[in-house]
Scaffold this motif. Sequence first.
Motif, PDB file in Angstrom:
ATOM      1  N   ARG A  20       0.850  -1.189   0.000  1.00 18.56           N
ATOM      2  CA  ARG A  20       0.000   0.000   0.000  1.00 18.56           C
ATOM      3  C   ARG A  20       0.886   1.240   0.000  1.00 18.56           C
ATOM      4  N   LYS A  21       0.287   2.383  -0.310  1.00 18.23           N
ATOM      5  CA  LYS A  21       1.047   3.637  -0.369  1.00 18.23           C
ATOM      6  C   LYS A  21       1.686   3.953   0.991  1.00 18.23           C
ATOM      7  N   GLY A  22       0.924   3.843   2.062  1.00 18.87           N
ATOM      8  CA  GLY A  22       1.460   4.126   3.397  1.00 18.87           C
ATOM      9  C   GLY A  22       2.580   3.188   3.784  1.00 18.87           C
ATOM     10  N   GLN A  23       2.439   1.940   3.414  1.00 22.14           N
ATOM     11  CA  GLN A  23       3.471   0.942   3.689  1.00 22.14           C
ATOM     12  C   GLN A  23       4.757   1.301   2.942  1.00 22.14           C
ATOM     13  N   CYS A  47       1.560   5.322   9.360  1.00 18.66           N
ATOM     14  CA  CYS A  47       0.967   5.188   8.028  1.00 18.66           C
ATOM     15  C   CYS A  47       1.208   3.804   7.450  1.00 18.66           C
ATOM     16  N   PHE A  48       1.985   2.961   8.142  1.00 17.31           N
ATOM     17  CA  PHE A  48       2.231   1.603   7.651  1.00 17.31           C
ATOM     18  C   PHE A  48       0.911   0.844   7.555  1.00 17.31           C
ATOM     19  N   TYR A  49       0.105   0.936   8.597  1.00 18.71           N
ATOM     20  CA  TYR A  49      -1.158   0.212   8.653  1.00 18.71           C
ATOM     21  C   TYR A  49      -2.366   1.060   8.255  1.00 18.71           C
ATOM     22  N   ASN A  50      -2.180   2.376   8.197  1.00 18.21           N
ATOM     23  CA  ASN A  50      -3.319   3.248   7.943  1.00 18.21           C
ATOM     24  C   ASN A  50      -2.920   4.362   6.968  1.00 18.21           C
ATOM     25  N   ASP A  51      -3.337   4.227   5.727  1.00 18.34           N
ATOM     26  CA  ASP A  51      -3.009   5.224   4.695  1.00 18.34           C
ATOM     27  C   ASP A  51      -3.575   6.605   5.013  1.00 18.34           C
ATOM     28  N   ASN A  52      -4.590   6.677   5.862  1.00 14.84           N
ATOM     29  CA  ASN A  52      -5.167   7.973   6.235  1.00 14.84           C
ATOM     30  C   ASN A  52      -4.183   8.834   7.021  1.00 14.84           C
ATOM     31  N   ASN A  53      -3.125   8.232   7.531  1.00 12.87           N
ATOM     32  CA  ASN A  53      -2.141   8.966   8.330  1.00 12.87           C
ATOM     33  C   ASN A  53      -0.918   9.420   7.533  1.00 12.87           C
ATOM     34  N   ILE A  54      -0.931   9.233   6.229  1.00 12.07           N
ATOM     35  CA  ILE A  54       0.236   9.565   5.404  1.00 12.07           C
ATOM     36  C   ILE A  54       0.628  11.028   5.554  1.00 12.07           C
ATOM     37  N   ASP A  55      -0.324  11.927   5.460  1.00  8.27           N
ATOM     38  CA  ASP A  55      -0.022  13.361   5.519  1.00  8.27           C
ATOM     39  C   ASP A  55       0.641  13.730   6.847  1.00  8.27           C
ATOM     40  N   LYS A  56       0.081  13.279   7.947  1.00  7.79           N
ATOM     41  CA  LYS A  56       0.659  13.563   9.270  1.00  7.79           C
ATOM     42  C   LYS A  56       2.030  12.917   9.414  1.00  7.79           C
ATOM     43  N   PHE A  57       2.166  11.701   8.882  1.00  2.29           N
ATOM     44  CA  PHE A  57       3.439  10.991   8.951  1.00  2.29           C
ATOM     45  C   PHE A  57       4.520  11.767   8.203  1.00  2.29           C
ATOM     46  N   LEU A  58       4.200  12.254   7.014  1.00  2.00           N
ATOM     47  CA  LEU A  58       5.167  13.021   6.227  1.00  2.00           C
ATOM     48  C   LEU A  58       5.527  14.334   6.919  1.00  2.00           C
ATOM     49  N   ASP A  59       4.529  14.988   7.533  1.00  2.00           N
ATOM     50  CA  ASP A  59       4.813  16.222   8.277  1.00  2.00           C
ATOM     51  C   ASP A  59       5.821  15.958   9.386  1.00  2.00           C
TER      52      ASP A  59
END
Length: 69
Positions: A20-23, A47-59
């Motif tokens: 997945r993208k987050g992974q 964001c590994f398990y939850n793609d909804n957290n990608i933005d926060k993870f990148l920040d």
Amino acid sequence: MTKEELIKEIESQEFPKNWRKGQSIFNYIDSVYGIARNIQFEARVDCFYNDNNIDKFLDKAVELINHGN
């Protein structure tokens, strides 16, 4: 580094099709910068398990890359 620069850096890589993208983002940040687990466990952004957290993870990744942990 800006968030946009980090995104471009990640997007220039190839990842296994079944990830997945987050992974993919998590694994890239972990392998290149070694900070993914810090973000996951200390900042509690995963964001590994939850793609909804990608933005926060990148920040958080940009913050740590630029200023350390």
